[in-house]
Design an enzyme around this catalytic site. Structure first.
Site, PDB file in Angstrom:
ATOM      1  N   GLY A  10       0.634  -1.670   0.029  1.00 21.22           N
ATOM      2  CA  GLY A  10       0.428  -0.140   0.085  1.00 21.22           C
ATOM      3  C   GLY A  10       0.935   1.735   0.159  1.00 21.22           C
ATOM      4  N   PHE A 100      -9.327  -3.711  -0.897  1.00 22.52           N
ATOM      5  CA  PHE A 100      -8.719  -4.147  -1.629  1.00 22.52           C
ATOM      6  C   PHE A 100      -8.109  -4.943  -0.948  1.00 22.52           C
ATOM      7  CE2 PHE A 100      -8.930   0.392  -2.778  1.00 22.52           C
ATOM      8  CZ  PHE A 100      -9.604   0.104  -4.021  1.00 22.52           C
ATOM      9  N   LYS A 207     -14.862   3.063  14.338  1.00 23.03           N
ATOM     10  CA  LYS A 207     -15.243   4.957  14.819  1.00 23.03           C
ATOM     11  C   LYS A 207     -15.609   5.104  13.248  1.00 23.03           C
ATOM     12  CE  LYS A 207     -10.999   4.898  12.778  1.00 23.03           C
ATOM     13  NZ  LYS A 207     -10.435   6.137  12.011  1.00 23.03           N
ATOM     14  N   ARG A 271     -10.992  12.146   7.517  1.00 19.26           N
ATOM     15  CA  ARG A 271     -11.833  12.261   5.606  1.00 19.26           C
ATOM     16  C   ARG A 271     -13.142  12.098   6.195  1.00 19.26           C
ATOM     17  NH1 ARG A 271      -7.306   8.508   3.303  1.00 19.26           N
ATOM     18  NH2 ARG A 271      -7.786   7.390   5.184  1.00 19.26           N
ATOM     19  N   ASN A 272     -13.846  11.228   7.242  1.00 20.98           N
ATOM     20  CA  ASN A 272     -14.816  10.916   6.746  1.00 20.98           C
ATOM     21  C   ASN A 272     -15.731  11.773   7.150  1.00 20.98           C
ATOM     22  OD1 ASN A 272     -15.259   7.293   6.233  1.00 20.98           O
ATOM     23  ND2 ASN A 272     -13.620   7.434   7.247  1.00 20.98           N
ATOM     24  N   GLN A 305     -13.512   5.364   4.144  1.00 20.91           N
ATOM     25  CA  GLN A 305     -13.947   3.580   4.805  1.00 20.91           C
ATOM     26  C   GLN A 305     -14.912   3.330   5.291  1.00 20.91           C
ATOM     27  OE1 GLN A 305     -10.569   0.914   4.389  1.00 20.91           O
ATOM     28  NE2 GLN A 305     -11.278   2.260   2.615  1.00 20.91           N
TER      29      GLN A 305
HETATM   30  P1  NAD Z   1      -5.486   6.775   0.373  1.00 18.66           P
HETATM   31  O1  NAD Z   1      -7.163   6.570   0.886  1.00 18.66           O
HETATM   32  O2  NAD Z   1      -5.013   8.336   1.138  1.00 18.66           O
HETATM   33  O3  NAD Z   1      -5.367   6.270  -1.109  1.00 18.66           O
HETATM   34  C1  NAD Z   1      -5.861   5.451  -1.237  1.00 18.66           C
HETATM   35  C2  NAD Z   1      -5.209   3.984  -1.833  1.00 18.66           C
HETATM   36  O4  NAD Z   1      -5.895   2.669  -2.451  1.00 18.66           O
HETATM   37  C3  NAD Z   1      -3.777   4.194  -2.481  1.00 18.66           C
HETATM   38  O5  NAD Z   1      -2.668   4.254  -2.194  1.00 18.66           O
HETATM   39  C4  NAD Z   1      -4.428   3.896  -4.339  1.00 18.66           C
HETATM   40  O6  NAD Z   1      -3.825   3.614  -4.788  1.00 18.66           O
HETATM   41  C5  NAD Z   1      -5.195   2.251  -3.518  1.00 18.66           C
HETATM   42  N1  NAD Z   1      -5.499   1.994  -4.011  1.00 18.66           N
HETATM   43  C6  NAD Z   1      -7.070   2.456  -5.247  1.00 18.66           C
HETATM   44  N2  NAD Z   1      -7.674   1.718  -5.783  1.00 18.66           N
HETATM   45  C7  NAD Z   1      -6.677   0.799  -5.685  1.00 18.66           C
HETATM   46  C8  NAD Z   1      -7.067  -1.371  -5.797  1.00 18.66           C
HETATM   47  N3  NAD Z   1      -7.888  -1.582  -7.066  1.00 18.66           N
HETATM   48  N4  NAD Z   1      -6.319  -1.541  -5.403  1.00 18.66           N
HETATM   49  C9  NAD Z   1      -5.274  -1.680  -4.519  1.00 18.66           C
HETATM   50  N5  NAD Z   1      -5.194  -0.461  -4.122  1.00 18.66           N
HETATM   51  C10 NAD Z   1      -5.826   0.838  -4.286  1.00 18.66           C
HETATM   52  O7  NAD Z   1      -4.743   4.981   1.751  1.00 18.66           O
HETATM   53  P2  NAD Z   1      -4.691   4.948   2.939  1.00 18.66           P
HETATM   54  O8  NAD Z   1      -4.580   5.932   3.416  1.00 18.66           O
HETATM   55  O9  NAD Z   1      -3.052   5.101   3.351  1.00 18.66           O
HETATM   56  O10 NAD Z   1      -5.350   3.999   3.691  1.00 18.66           O
HETATM   57  C11 NAD Z   1      -5.144   2.368   3.842  1.00 18.66           C
HETATM   58  C12 NAD Z   1      -5.979   2.277   5.461  1.00 18.66           C
HETATM   59  O11 NAD Z   1      -5.348   2.901   6.728  1.00 18.66           O
HETATM   60  C13 NAD Z   1      -7.435   2.528   5.173  1.00 18.66           C
HETATM   61  O12 NAD Z   1      -8.183   1.199   5.733  1.00 18.66           O
HETATM   62  C14 NAD Z   1      -7.452   3.717   6.433  1.00 18.66           C
HETATM   63  O13 NAD Z   1      -8.975   4.042   6.945  1.00 18.66           O
HETATM   64  C15 NAD Z   1      -5.647   3.686   7.115  1.00 18.66           C
HETATM   65  N6  NAD Z   1      -6.309   4.667   7.302  1.00 18.66           N
HETATM   66  C16 NAD Z   1      -6.307   5.931   7.239  1.00 18.66           C
HETATM   67  C17 NAD Z   1      -5.506   7.281   8.034  1.00 18.66           C
HETATM   68  C18 NAD Z   1      -4.833   8.314   7.425  1.00 18.66           C
HETATM   69  O14 NAD Z   1      -5.245   9.661   7.915  1.00 18.66           O
HETATM   70  N7  NAD Z   1      -5.090   8.740   5.686  1.00 18.66           N
HETATM   71  C19 NAD Z   1      -5.106   6.942   9.123  1.00 18.66           C
HETATM   72  C20 NAD Z   1      -5.196   5.635  10.235  1.00 18.66           C
HETATM   73  C21 NAD Z   1      -5.196   4.183   9.280  1.00 18.66           C
HETATM   74  P1  13P Z   2     -10.462   8.712   8.009  1.00 19.80           P
HETATM   75  O1  13P Z   2     -10.087   7.742   7.082  1.00 19.80           O
HETATM   76  O2  13P Z   2     -11.731   9.513   8.416  1.00 19.80           O
HETATM   77  O3  13P Z   2      -8.838  10.004   7.559  1.00 19.80           O
HETATM   78  O4  13P Z   2      -9.834   8.056   9.705  1.00 19.80           O
HETATM   79  C1  13P Z   2      -8.325   8.850   9.892  1.00 19.80           C
HETATM   80  C2  13P Z   2      -7.636   7.090  10.937  1.00 19.80           C
HETATM   81  O5  13P Z   2      -8.369   6.492  10.635  1.00 19.80           O
HETATM   82  C3  13P Z   2      -7.066   8.541  12.131  1.00 19.80           C
HETATM   83  O6  13P Z   2      -6.625   7.364  12.561  1.00 19.80           O
END
Ligand code: NAD
Ligand code: 13P
Length: 356
Positions: A10, A100, A207, A271-272, A305
């Site tokens: 990822g 994914f 959450k 973001r949510n 998400q």
């Molecule tokens: P993101 O939402 O920033 O980006 C989306 C990602 O999905 C990109 O890398 C894109 O290339 C990829 N993607 C798109 N289509 C795809 C496909 N068909 N197959 C595989 N990958 C594909 O991603 P993120 O922030 O790294 O989120 C990943 C996980 O981390 C999520 O479950 C999210 O809830 C969690 N998370 C995010 C944050 C945050 O602040 N962004 C914080 C904590 C946890």
């Molecule tokens: P969001 O996907 O709503 O931005 O949440 C990010 C997150 O999980 C922070 O811990």
């Protein structure tokens, strides 16, 4: 002695912020000299400004689309080839949007070292006909290796700018969690460990629903009392749902970063929340917008998400006849799907009343 090699599946915002920490630690914070310096990162390939994103990352050391302006470290090597990414790796981070992960696990099956350990940073769950499945469980079943989780109040951009943050590792095997703590912990990122994968992961997942509820409250311009009331009920339903599905979860886990702290961070800065607020505001104009439209417009490729999770959790509630026991989750799901107006969020206690 063979050194641990880390690979990240990822390259979205959180994946990049987390890889940046790991890449720093393998180079500069490795007192036991136990980690290989290079960290591999799998990129879901796409074209950005007419060039392949993986090539841009390798040339500039920056993910210009998902975490612009942040250098990941010269020792991060991006590849669009999933099997190449995990080749030789014995610490596998999974950090892609939850929808994914299943497809990726199927591709990885049989190609991961059986000496490896995994850690999921993904927040979400899978709903199968036979019932819900944690992402860590899916990884464990497909790859046949142990899988811990790293969850917490972890807004990617804030961690990328090295603001003090905390996280929780939920583990089954303590020795693996201890290695993972050394992989992730750094001077601005404190990591605790709890022997409670299910609660840590379910908190991170659920959450995201409450963050939608909080976004509705913000869109309606209600104040902190209302938002606090919604978050309190959300936390209550999160714990109830965790305990109903996984009776062994521990109350203490809800007080870790993965629990109440992530709920607060996401309900204020996630973001949510942002997209749910925009949904309400757009409904008040002559140009209402769908969540899909707003996700594309506001997140530029990043993934929401909460909407998927709300629908997945609601399927579990419906199948088990639990909808009325989770009035906030149920009301939020009805608002998300246009079956109730946003102001119904403050009347969530009445969600079961016909014709509300
Ligand atoms: P993101 O939402 O920033 O980006 C989306 C990602 O999905 C990109 O890398 C894109 O290339 C990829 N993607 C798109 N289509 C795809 C496909 N068909 N197959 C595989 N990958 C594909 O991603 P993120 O922030 O790294 O989120 C990943 C996980 O981390 C999520 O479950 C999210 O809830 C969690 N998370 C995010 C944050 C945050 O602040 N962004 C914080 C904590 C946890
Ligand atoms: P969001 O996907 O709503 O931005 O949440 C990010 C997150 O999980 C922070 O811990």
């Amino acid at each position: 002695l063979k050194k641990h090699k880390v690979a990240c599946i990822g390259s979205g915002a959180w994946a990049c912020a987390a890889v940046r920490i790991v890449a720093y630690n393998t180079l500069h914070n490795d007192p036991r000299d136990e980690f290989a310096k290079e960290v591999t990162m799998w990129v879901h390939e796409e074209e950005v400004n007419g060039r392949k994103l993986s090539e841009i990352i390798n040339e500039t050391h920056e993910n210009v689309k998902y975490l612009p302006g942040v250098k990941l470290g010269d020792n991060v090597v991006a590849t669009p080839d999933l099997l190449e990414a995990v080749s030789g790796a014995d610490i596998i981070m999974v950090c892609v949007p939850h929808q994914f992960v299943h497809g990726i696990c199927k591709q990885l099956q049989g190609h991961v070292s059986q000496d490896a350990i995994a850690v999921s940073l993904t927040k979400g769950m899978r709903v199968r006909p036979e019932g819900p499945q944690l992402i860590s469980e899916m990884v464990r079943n497909y790859l046949r290796i142990d899988c811990s989780v790293l969850m917490g109040a972890n807004i990617a951009q804030d961690i990328a700018s090295e603001q003090l943050s905390e996280a929780t590792i939920g583990y089954t095997i303590l020795a693996n969690a201890e290695v993972l703590k050394r992989v992730f912990e750094t001077h601005y990122f404190y990591v605790t460990m709890v022997p409670d994968v299910a609660a840590a992961e379910m908190c991170g997942t659920l959450k995201n629903i409450v963050a939608l509820s909080a976004g509705f409250v913000d869109g309606l311009a209600y104040g902190p009392n209302t938002k606090a009331a919604i978050m309190r009920e959300g936390l209550q339903e999160m714990r109830q749902f965790c305990k109903a599905l996984y009776p062994t979860v521990r109350d203490e886990t809800f007080f870790e970063s993965c629990g109440v702290a992530d709920l607060i961070a996401t309900c204020y800065g996630g973001r949510n929340r942002k997209v749910a607020e925009a949904y309400v505001k757009a409904l008040m104009t002559d140009h209402p917008k769908t969540f899909d439209e707003l996700e594309a417009e506001l997140l530029h490729g990043q993934k929401l998400q909460g909407v998927l999770t709300s629908n997945e959790v609601q399927e579990v509630l419906r199948k088990r006849g639990w909808q009325d026991d989770y009035p906030l989750f149920t009301t939020t799901n009805r608002i998300v799907n246009g079956r109730l107006p946003p102001h119904a969020i403050t009347a969530y206690r009445d969600c079961g009343i016909d014709g509300f």
